[in-house]
Design a protein around this motif. Structure first.
Motif, PDB file in Angstrom:
ATOM      1  N   UNK A 109      15.156  22.374  72.258  1.00 37.47           N
ATOM      2  CA  UNK A 109      14.063  23.300  72.520  1.00 37.47           C
ATOM      3  C   UNK A 109      13.366  23.626  71.207  1.00 37.47           C
ATOM      4  N   UNK A 110      14.143  24.015  70.198  1.00 39.37           N
ATOM      5  CA  UNK A 110      13.549  24.218  68.880  1.00 39.37           C
ATOM      6  C   UNK A 110      14.642  24.156  67.821  1.00 39.37           C
ATOM      7  N   UNK A 111      14.218  24.018  66.582  1.00 41.21           N
ATOM      8  CA  UNK A 111      15.149  23.945  65.473  1.00 41.21           C
ATOM      9  C   UNK A 111      15.358  25.341  64.904  1.00 41.21           C
ATOM     10  N   UNK A 112      16.619  25.702  64.675  1.00 38.89           N
ATOM     11  CA  UNK A 112      16.905  27.027  64.137  1.00 38.89           C
ATOM     12  C   UNK A 112      17.129  26.975  62.622  1.00 38.89           C
ATOM     13  N   UNK A 113      17.794  25.913  62.162  1.00 40.84           N
ATOM     14  CA  UNK A 113      18.169  25.836  60.762  1.00 40.84           C
ATOM     15  C   UNK A 113      18.376  24.376  60.397  1.00 40.84           C
ATOM     16  N   UNK A 114      18.105  24.031  59.139  1.00 40.89           N
ATOM     17  CA  UNK A 114      18.226  22.622  58.791  1.00 40.89           C
ATOM     18  C   UNK A 114      18.768  22.407  57.387  1.00 40.89           C
ATOM     19  N   UNK A 115      19.692  21.486  57.250  1.00 38.97           N
ATOM     20  CA  UNK A 115      20.141  21.007  55.950  1.00 38.97           C
ATOM     21  C   UNK A 115      19.809  19.524  55.908  1.00 38.97           C
ATOM     22  N   UNK A 116      18.820  19.132  55.085  1.00 36.98           N
ATOM     23  CA  UNK A 116      18.392  17.732  55.149  1.00 36.98           C
ATOM     24  C   UNK A 116      19.486  16.789  54.637  1.00 36.98           C
ATOM     25  N   UNK A 117      19.500  15.564  55.126  1.00 34.69           N
ATOM     26  CA  UNK A 117      20.487  14.596  54.650  1.00 34.69           C
ATOM     27  C   UNK A 117      20.130  14.120  53.249  1.00 34.69           C
ATOM     28  N   UNK A 118      21.136  13.602  52.562  1.00 33.95           N
ATOM     29  CA  UNK A 118      20.898  13.035  51.235  1.00 33.95           C
ATOM     30  C   UNK A 118      20.861  11.522  51.416  1.00 33.95           C
ATOM     31  N   UNK A 119      19.703  10.906  51.187  1.00 32.56           N
ATOM     32  CA  UNK A 119      19.617   9.471  51.474  1.00 32.56           C
ATOM     33  C   UNK A 119      20.534   8.660  50.579  1.00 32.56           C
ATOM     34  N   UNK A 120      20.884   7.477  51.071  1.00 32.45           N
ATOM     35  CA  UNK A 120      21.743   6.596  50.297  1.00 32.45           C
ATOM     36  C   UNK A 120      21.049   6.118  49.027  1.00 32.45           C
ATOM     37  N   UNK A 121      21.867   5.697  48.089  1.00 32.63           N
ATOM     38  CA  UNK A 121      21.382   5.276  46.781  1.00 32.63           C
ATOM     39  C   UNK A 121      21.064   3.781  46.834  1.00 32.63           C
ATOM     40  N   UNK A 122      20.011   3.369  46.143  1.00 30.69           N
ATOM     41  CA  UNK A 122      19.685   1.942  46.076  1.00 30.69           C
ATOM     42  C   UNK A 122      20.663   1.220  45.150  1.00 30.69           C
TER      43      UNK A 122
END
Lengths: 379, 616
Positions: B228-241
């Motif tokens: 329905x909606x987003x309450x809180x977010x911790x973004x992911x840490x993308x993988x390293x090249x």
């Protein structure tokens, strides 16, 4: 004691219930009217939230309420004597239709309840909700009270026949209401306490028999009622979610349109049978108490009308209709709060839907008719 | 009378009405009590339940890091792929739907099998892929019929893709769907939203860097589980090249040079141990494994007699043959068993004192008088029989183990074989037999129990080339965070090989140089006018020739023909590349294996900027 047909505005100056102006002209009982209007208004507010802010649904329901009030007013114009005369015919028509439903009826949601009359689809069991108290009141009022054993037995048969037909549809909720309406007539007619005690014992003894004649889904409902957590995703889901909605509402509620259980679809049938849970969640205990106060006011007014009625027929009819209304209310709220098993009974005047609304309001029309057509008693 | 009755009835009715009113009051009180119980007494309990109902924590999978070669050519990318997915909740009859769908778009048994398997694991409102990797044509075709299939949608997701497919398989490995077994070995919570995991190669070794860290968001859901909606977010840490030492141009050249032959080539930068080329022939298309390989394709790979799934460079164990001779010579010099100019006579065979068994030279007529240089250049067996005999198995084992033989090199790839550097202890342990002197002799020419992997040979050659530093070979050069640009180098690890005398090393390298440069050298055909190459050919026996039989190449089945080996480094003066080549059943090292090494060296040393195109 007999009535003579009356004309509109035929009130004599000696009428004990003499009123001035439009209310008197249209045979309206103001306290009852106000109580009912408040209930319906409250219901519309809850429905707006329960329908997911669907204004179209609220408008449709409002239109039904207007129509239902017109039915109330129309019936209020009838003399109770007319009602009395019609009682046996209404009962006969109701019974014929119930049989017709079993033979020709349309199936909806797994039950045969509807009769297609070409123009409108009609639920005969609704008519019977009124026809049974009318019939029993008519029958018992023919002779002196308390009724004889013989008449009681016959009255009981006249109640049992439609109840069994409705239960066979199957529609347990309506069967229960019809049975209770008939039973209240008997109760108010003054059947002896010994008999009442005996019936209670007999009912307890009959419980196992009833159990074996019940349909699977009906048994399931009873089992679920006894232990909802036993089947949390199946039949118990309704009750668990509804209790969560009510309980999480607390004293003040989560606020209008803010009930998470209701708005996020956790609550099943939230705008029909389970609308009480929406109200409890969003308006809390306070909202529930306000609703109960309105209902009890209407019931108290109904009982008052019954006690002030001038003959046996109108007394029995007014009393049983009022008590039937309370059973309606109690079965629904009891079911939604987990106090009673799940029986498909809407919250009177509040749940979305037109059929039961019209029946209920017709009943209140009869109450108004009874109260506004009283004559000055001799002596 | 009537009136009396009426009054009586009215009284009786009033009594009953009062009783009814009391019953109503009691019932109303019971209801209120119930509401108080739910809304006041147990309010907190139900509040918790209500919150658990509506709030869900959803993992946000990180984007996988990319893999580049040494010149920043992209070797592993994340490509949007389209799949056809069915949401079971929205479909009444899945069997009928699948039948209808098959009329519009191709669905085979593997697709169905995967569908039913995945469906079991997902909730009813989750979509389940029925077809993966839709072609643009198929996507367009389905769009036309879309309205006929409610509950069926085309979904886009990022899918791993290896543009150089077969050229990079054995070093990059591949990713595949996370399996139950994978989940037992990893931090499952970090993979909460991840569908794929490195199964092999660099993808597996550097899994934690490539994967990154999962993010989370708290969302409000409705009863159907939809957001329905987003309450809180911790973004992911993308993988390293990941940046490799591998040069895709060399991979390509090496594979082309192999032609139809099976085998392996490993090229290492002797200055830091970085692996420049790592090829096992034949390879296979890793992209097949990303979305789950079909049974048919997998069976085809499994049953292929050339064994494409087998990583020969890493796991293939071959007798080193004559390529071991420079190491033998160096052992002799360092232990003082021989001098550079010590000469021995080769009559075409060698006999142990007091034994009539003839250990034959590959040249039946013999090489005549040989010193170390000519023995390496002409690959005289008798010289090394004698040297091995004089050194003895214990010294041989100790010396060779310094070059990494008999043990895993520790390369940053999984599944490496150890090879086998035999010793007295090994034979006692493995065979419960004493060591026989004859076994020392054949070990001197890289036969017998002695087994090496192409990787071990290349790493050992690099240690000779760089004058005594054994670098642990590694594929990855550095890691780079895409977000910050921060570089994490993978530092080379090395072990110095103790030296008795520098001159000994120079002498052996001189011998190896003459293998290519001298007119009598076994690899003289790959002599280059632009830079000087040092090397050593080898031939590993697959088929044991009887004591007095001749080995006739023409007459035996190709499968039983000798493996051709070649080790080399270049340029001699300043070694930049060290190579080991094994051509299975290729025959002679000089003719089959050496030219492949030459092409790779040319590509590396001469045409460094040759542009490349990915095979799409």
């Amino acid at each position: 004691m007999s009535y003579s047909p009356r004309q509109l505005g035929d009130l004599t100056p000696t009428d004990p219930n003499r009123r001035q102006g439009l209310l008197a002209v249209f045979h309206i009982d103001l306290p009852l009217l106000v109580g009912l209007l408040l209930l319906c208004g409250y219901g519309l507010i809850v429905l707006y939230s329960a329908s997911g802010e669907n204004l179209g649904q609220v408008e449709r329901q409002a239109l039904r309420i207007v129509l239902a009030f017109m039915v109330t007013l129309a019936i209020a114009q009838l003399n109770p004597g007319t009602l009395r005369r019609w009682s046996p015919s209404l009962y006969a028509v109701g019974m014929l239709m119930l049989v017709g439903v079993l033979v020709f009826g349309e199936i909806g949601k797994g039950a045969q309840r509807w009769l297609d009359l070409g123009i409108v689809r009609f639920q005969p069991s609704e008519l019977v909700k009124l026809a049974v108290p009318l019939m029993i009141a008519w029958y018992l009022a023919e002779q002196r009270l308390p009724p004889t054993w013989q008449r009681l037995l016959f009255a009981a048969l006249m109640i049992a026949a439609p109840v069994l037909l409705i239960a066979k549809q199957p529609d347990l909720g309506t069967a229960l209401l019809v049975a209770s309406a008939g039973a209240f007539v008997l109760f108010l007619a003054g059947i002896s306490w010994r008999l009442i005690g005996g019936l209670v014992v007999a009912a307890a003894a009959a419980a196992p028999v009833i159990w074996y004649t019940m349909r699977d889904y009906q048994r399931q409902r009873v089992l679920t009622f006894l232990d909802p957590e036993n089947d949390p995703l199946g039949a118990g889901y309704h009750i668990i979610q509804s209790k969560i909605a009510i309980g999480s509402g607390g004293l003040y509620g989560k606020g209008w349109l803010n009930g998470t259980q209701s708005q996020l679809d956790f609550l099943p049938e939230r705008h029909t049978d389970f609308i009480f849970a929406v109200l409890s969640e969003e308006f809390g205990l306070i909202g529930v108490l306000i609703l109960l106060a309105l209902y009890l006011f209407v019931i108290a007014r109904g009982m008052y009308i019954a006690t002030r009625a001038q003959d046996t027929f109108t007394r029995l009819l007014a009393g049983s209709l009022t008590l039937e209304f309370f059973v309606y209310l109690f079965v629904n709220t009891g079911m939604v709060s987990g106090l009673l098993p799940v029986v498909g009974v809407p919250l009177p005047l509040v749940s979305y839907g037109g059929t039961s609304l019209v029946t209920l309001m017709a009943g209140f029309g009869m109450l108004m008719s009874i109260h506004t057509h009283r004559r000055l008693l001799p002596t | 009378m009537q009136l009396k009755d009426t009054i009586h009835e009215s009284r009786a009715f009033l009594n009953r009405a009062i009783v009814a009113g009391l019953l109503v009051a009691i019932a109303a009180l019971a209801l209120i009590w119930r509401m108080v119980q739910l809304q006041i007494t147990n309010h907190e309990h139900f509040t918790t339940l209500s919150r658990e109902n509506r709030v869900k924590v959803v993992p946000l999978p990180p984007t996988r890091g990319l893999i580049y070669d040494r010149r920043d050519v992209l070797l592993a990318q994340n490509r949007p792929a389209y799949s056809l997915e069915i949401t079971p909740e929205q479909v009444d009859d899945i069997d009928t739907l699948l039948k209808d769908l098959a009329q519009v778009i191709e669905i085979n048994d593997d697709d169905l099998e995967r569908f039913w398997q995945l469906k079991k694991r997902k909730r009813r409102f989750d979509s389940v892929p029925i077809r993966v990797n839709l072609s643009p044509d198929e996507t367009a075709q389905f769009a036309v019929y879309r309205h006929r299939f409610p509950g069926v949608d085309i979904k886009a997701q990022l899918l791993r893709h290896y543009p150089y497919d077969v050229k990079t398989t054995h070093v990059l490995g591949y990713v595949g769907r996370v399996s139950q077994r994978d989940l037992e070995q990893i931090d499952a919570s970090n993979y909460a939203g991840t569908s794929h995991i490195g199964k092999n190669g660099v993808e597996r070794t550097y899994e934690s860097a490539l994967h990154g860290s999962v993010g989370y968001e708290q969302i409000e859901i409705n009863a159907a589980g939809r957001r329905v909606r987003t309450l809180e977010q911790t973004p992911p840490e993308p993988g390293v090249d990941v940046h490799l030492h591998i040069d895709i141009a060399l991979q390509e050249v090496a594979m082309r040079a192999f032609g139809d032959n099976n085998g392996a080539i490993v090229a290492i930068n002797p200055q830091n141990g970085g692996v420049l080329a790592f090829v096992s022939q034949p390879g296979y298309d890793p992209n097949l494994f990303v979305e789950g390989i079909s049974r048919k394709d997998y069976d085809a790979l499994q049953e292929n007699p050339d064994r494409p799934l087998y990583n020969r460079a890493l796991r293939g164990q071959y007798p080193p043959g004559s390529t071991i001779k420079p190491f033998m010579g160096l052992a002799g010099l360092e232990y003082g068993t021989i001098q550079f100019d010590t000469s021995a006579y080769c009559p075409g065979y060698f006999q142990l004192p007091g034994n009539t068994h003839k250990y034959r030279d590959w040249k039946k007529s013999g090489h005549g008088s040989m010193d170390l240089d000519s023995a390496i250049v002409q690959s005289c067996d008798v010289f090394f029989y004698k040297l091995a005999y004089e050194l003895g198995i214990d010294r041989l084992h100790d010396f060779l183990s310094q070059f990494g033989f008999g043990d895993r090199t520790g390369i940053d790839l999984t599944g490496e074989s150890t090879g086998l550097l035999p010793s007295r202890q090994w034979k006692r342990r493995a065979r419960n037999q004493p060591w026989y002197p004859g076994e020392t002799l054949i070990m001197g020419i890289g036969q017998g129990y002695f087994l090496t992997t192409p990787l071990q040979l290349a790493a050992a050659t690099a240690a000779i080339a760089n004058n005594g530093t054994y670098y642990t070979p590694h594929v990855v050069d550095y890691l780079q965070s895409r977000a910050t640009g921060e570089i994490t180098p993978i530092p080379p690890t090395s072990q110095p090989i103790p030296k008795a005398l520098q001159q000994n090393w120079d002498d052996v390298r001189k011998g190896m140089t003459n293998v290519v440069e001298s007119p009598r050298g076994t690899a003289k055909r790959i002599r280059s006018s632009e830079y000087r190459i040092a090397g050593k050919t080898g031939t590993a026996q697959v088929f044991t020739v009887g004591q007095d039989e001749d080995y006739n190449e023409e007459e035996i089945d190709k499968k039983l023909r000798d493996h051709a080996l070649f080790i080399a480094y270049a340029p001699v003066e300043n070694p930049q590349i060290a190579i080991a080549v094994v051509v299975e059943n290729g025959g002679h090292g000089g003719s089959a294996a050496a030219p492949i090494a030459r092409e790779v060296m040319d590509a590396y040393l001469l045409n460094r900027d040759e542009p490349l195109e990915a095979t799409q």
